[in-house]
Design a protein around this motif. Structure first.
Motif, PDB file in Angstrom:
ATOM      1  N   LEU A  76      38.559 -79.663 -75.116  1.00 42.50           N
ATOM      2  CA  LEU A  76      37.901 -79.849 -74.055  1.00 42.50           C
ATOM      3  C   LEU A  76      38.891 -79.749 -72.670  1.00 42.50           C
ATOM      4  CD1 LEU A  76      36.182 -83.290 -74.829  1.00 42.50           C
ATOM      5  CD2 LEU A  76      35.498 -80.862 -74.928  1.00 42.50           C
ATOM      6  N   ALA A  77      40.129 -79.883 -72.694  1.00 46.00           N
ATOM      7  CA  ALA A  77      41.043 -79.975 -71.742  1.00 46.00           C
ATOM      8  C   ALA A  77      40.966 -78.310 -71.079  1.00 46.00           C
ATOM      9  CB  ALA A  77      42.445 -80.182 -72.155  1.00 46.00           C
ATOM     10  N   ALA A  78      40.844 -77.399 -72.059  1.00 47.07           N
ATOM     11  CA  ALA A  78      40.618 -75.823 -71.946  1.00 47.07           C
ATOM     12  C   ALA A  78      39.621 -75.747 -70.835  1.00 47.07           C
ATOM     13  CB  ALA A  78      40.680 -75.103 -72.697  1.00 47.07           C
ATOM     14  N   MET A  79      38.246 -76.317 -71.477  1.00 53.82           N
ATOM     15  CA  MET A  79      37.216 -76.144 -70.973  1.00 53.82           C
ATOM     16  C   MET A  79      36.967 -76.856 -69.353  1.00 53.82           C
ATOM     17  SD  MET A  79      34.326 -76.914 -73.761  1.00 53.82           S
ATOM     18  CE  MET A  79      34.107 -75.832 -75.109  1.00 53.82           C
ATOM     19  N   CYS A  80      37.761 -77.927 -69.324  1.00 50.29           N
ATOM     20  CA  CYS A  80      37.580 -78.522 -68.102  1.00 50.29           C
ATOM     21  C   CYS A  80      38.486 -77.705 -67.216  1.00 50.29           C
ATOM     22  CB  CYS A  80      38.709 -79.971 -68.326  1.00 50.29           C
ATOM     23  SG  CYS A  80      38.441 -81.050 -66.861  1.00 50.29           S
ATOM     24  N   THR A  81      39.583 -77.093 -67.417  1.00 49.67           N
ATOM     25  CA  THR A  81      40.270 -76.298 -66.440  1.00 49.67           C
ATOM     26  C   THR A  81      39.350 -75.087 -65.842  1.00 49.67           C
ATOM     27  OG1 THR A  81      42.258 -76.904 -67.429  1.00 49.67           O
ATOM     28  CG2 THR A  81      42.183 -74.864 -66.235  1.00 49.67           C
ATOM     29  N   ALA A  82      38.509 -74.568 -66.893  1.00 53.82           N
ATOM     30  CA  ALA A  82      37.650 -73.303 -66.701  1.00 53.82           C
ATOM     31  C   ALA A  82      36.589 -73.895 -65.715  1.00 53.82           C
ATOM     32  CB  ALA A  82      37.215 -72.815 -67.936  1.00 53.82           C
ATOM     33  N   ILE A  83      36.027 -74.942 -65.739  1.00 52.12           N
ATOM     34  CA  ILE A  83      35.201 -75.646 -64.999  1.00 52.12           C
ATOM     35  C   ILE A  83      35.812 -76.074 -63.621  1.00 52.12           C
ATOM     36  CG2 ILE A  83      33.590 -77.505 -64.457  1.00 52.12           C
ATOM     37  CD1 ILE A  83      33.182 -77.670 -67.385  1.00 52.12           C
ATOM     38  N   HIS A  84      37.129 -76.586 -63.628  1.00 54.21           N
ATOM     39  CA  HIS A  84      37.695 -76.530 -62.284  1.00 54.21           C
ATOM     40  C   HIS A  84      37.891 -75.256 -61.607  1.00 54.21           C
ATOM     41  CE1 HIS A  84      39.614 -80.516 -63.570  1.00 54.21           C
ATOM     42  NE2 HIS A  84      38.470 -80.925 -63.195  1.00 54.21           N
ATOM     43  N   ASP A  85      38.044 -74.306 -62.335  1.00 55.79           N
ATOM     44  CA  ASP A  85      38.542 -72.750 -61.543  1.00 55.79           C
ATOM     45  C   ASP A  85      37.257 -72.443 -60.845  1.00 55.79           C
ATOM     46  OD1 ASP A  85      41.069 -73.001 -62.647  1.00 55.79           O
ATOM     47  OD2 ASP A  85      40.722 -71.822 -64.278  1.00 55.79           O
ATOM     48  N   ARG A  86      36.026 -72.901 -61.482  1.00 54.23           N
ATOM     49  CA  ARG A  86      34.765 -72.560 -60.819  1.00 54.23           C
ATOM     50  C   ARG A  86      34.379 -73.286 -59.635  1.00 54.23           C
ATOM     51  NH1 ARG A  86      31.262 -69.314 -64.859  1.00 54.23           N
ATOM     52  NH2 ARG A  86      32.808 -68.330 -66.166  1.00 54.23           N
ATOM     53  N   GLY A  87      35.189 -74.447 -59.286  1.00 55.97           N
ATOM     54  CA  GLY A  87      34.999 -75.389 -58.137  1.00 55.97           C
ATOM     55  C   GLY A  87      34.042 -76.349 -58.471  1.00 55.97           C
ATOM     56  N   ILE A  88      33.932 -76.689 -59.779  1.00 57.03           N
ATOM     57  CA  ILE A  88      33.156 -77.829 -60.070  1.00 57.03           C
ATOM     58  C   ILE A  88      34.057 -79.105 -60.381  1.00 57.03           C
ATOM     59  CG2 ILE A  88      31.541 -78.660 -61.579  1.00 57.03           C
ATOM     60  CD1 ILE A  88      30.424 -75.727 -61.718  1.00 57.03           C
ATOM     61  N   SER A  89      33.911 -80.206 -60.315  1.00 52.65           N
ATOM     62  CA  SER A  89      34.557 -81.308 -60.513  1.00 52.65           C
ATOM     63  C   SER A  89      34.087 -81.902 -61.892  1.00 52.65           C
ATOM     64  CB  SER A  89      34.222 -82.716 -59.507  1.00 52.65           C
ATOM     65  OG  SER A  89      34.840 -83.740 -59.638  1.00 52.65           O
ATOM     66  N   ALA A  90      35.285 -82.254 -62.744  1.00 52.92           N
ATOM     67  CA  ALA A  90      35.087 -82.543 -64.401  1.00 52.92           C
ATOM     68  C   ALA A  90      36.149 -83.325 -64.819  1.00 52.92           C
ATOM     69  CB  ALA A  90      34.735 -81.444 -65.209  1.00 52.92           C
ATOM     70  N   ASP A  91      36.072 -84.067 -65.824  1.00 50.70           N
ATOM     71  CA  ASP A  91      37.183 -84.917 -66.443  1.00 50.70           C
ATOM     72  C   ASP A  91      36.873 -84.863 -67.978  1.00 50.70           C
ATOM     73  OD1 ASP A  91      38.856 -85.723 -64.311  1.00 50.70           O
ATOM     74  OD2 ASP A  91      37.432 -87.357 -63.623  1.00 50.70           O
ATOM     75  N   VAL A  92      38.185 -84.864 -68.807  1.00 58.66           N
ATOM     76  CA  VAL A  92      38.056 -85.254 -70.130  1.00 58.66           C
ATOM     77  C   VAL A  92      38.364 -87.010 -70.353  1.00 58.66           C
ATOM     78  CG1 VAL A  92      38.908 -84.851 -72.410  1.00 58.66           C
ATOM     79  CG2 VAL A  92      38.639 -83.080 -70.738  1.00 58.66           C
ATOM     80  N   LEU A  93      37.477 -87.392 -70.595  1.00 58.53           N
ATOM     81  CA  LEU A  93      37.569 -89.064 -70.772  1.00 58.53           C
ATOM     82  C   LEU A  93      37.656 -89.408 -72.172  1.00 58.53           C
ATOM     83  CD1 LEU A  93      35.772 -90.159 -67.648  1.00 58.53           C
ATOM     84  CD2 LEU A  93      38.198 -89.875 -68.038  1.00 58.53           C
TER      85      LEU A  93
END
Length: 93
Positions: A76-93
């Motif tokens: 999930l951390a890798a996916m979260c980083t990829a989402i951030h790279d597209r300018g979208i806010s996300a977190d792994v909780l």
């Protein structure tokens, strides 16, 4: 007649299981990104089908956030980083 005393034994049996720490990938609403951009991101990054990505995007818009994926932290951390790279806010909780 049985001359041997009968003894009941209570045994504790330990079951060893591999436990995984399941986390959630949460995407948050904002006033910047379009529906199409978020939908495409969820399809590309999380492997969502178009319908699933659209439903998650609607939940993000109306509820402010949505859990878009469950899994282990490393994935999930890798996916979260990829989402951030597209300018979208996300977190792994």
């Amino acid at each position: 007649m049985n001359s041997k005393p009968q003894i009941d034994y209570d045994e504790d049996v330990l079951l060893l299981e591999e436990t995984t720490d399941v986390r959630d990938l949460i995407v948050y609403n904002d006033d910047i990104n379009t529906f199409d951009h978020v939908i495409k991101t969820l399809m590309d990054v999380c492997g969502h089908e178009p319908e699933q990505a659209e439903q998650c995007t609607l939940l993000i818009h109306h509820k402010g956030q949505c859990t878009v994926k469950h899994g282990v932290y490393e994935e999930l951390a890798a996916m979260c980083t990829a989402i951030h790279d597209r300018g979208i806010s996300a977190d792994v909780l």
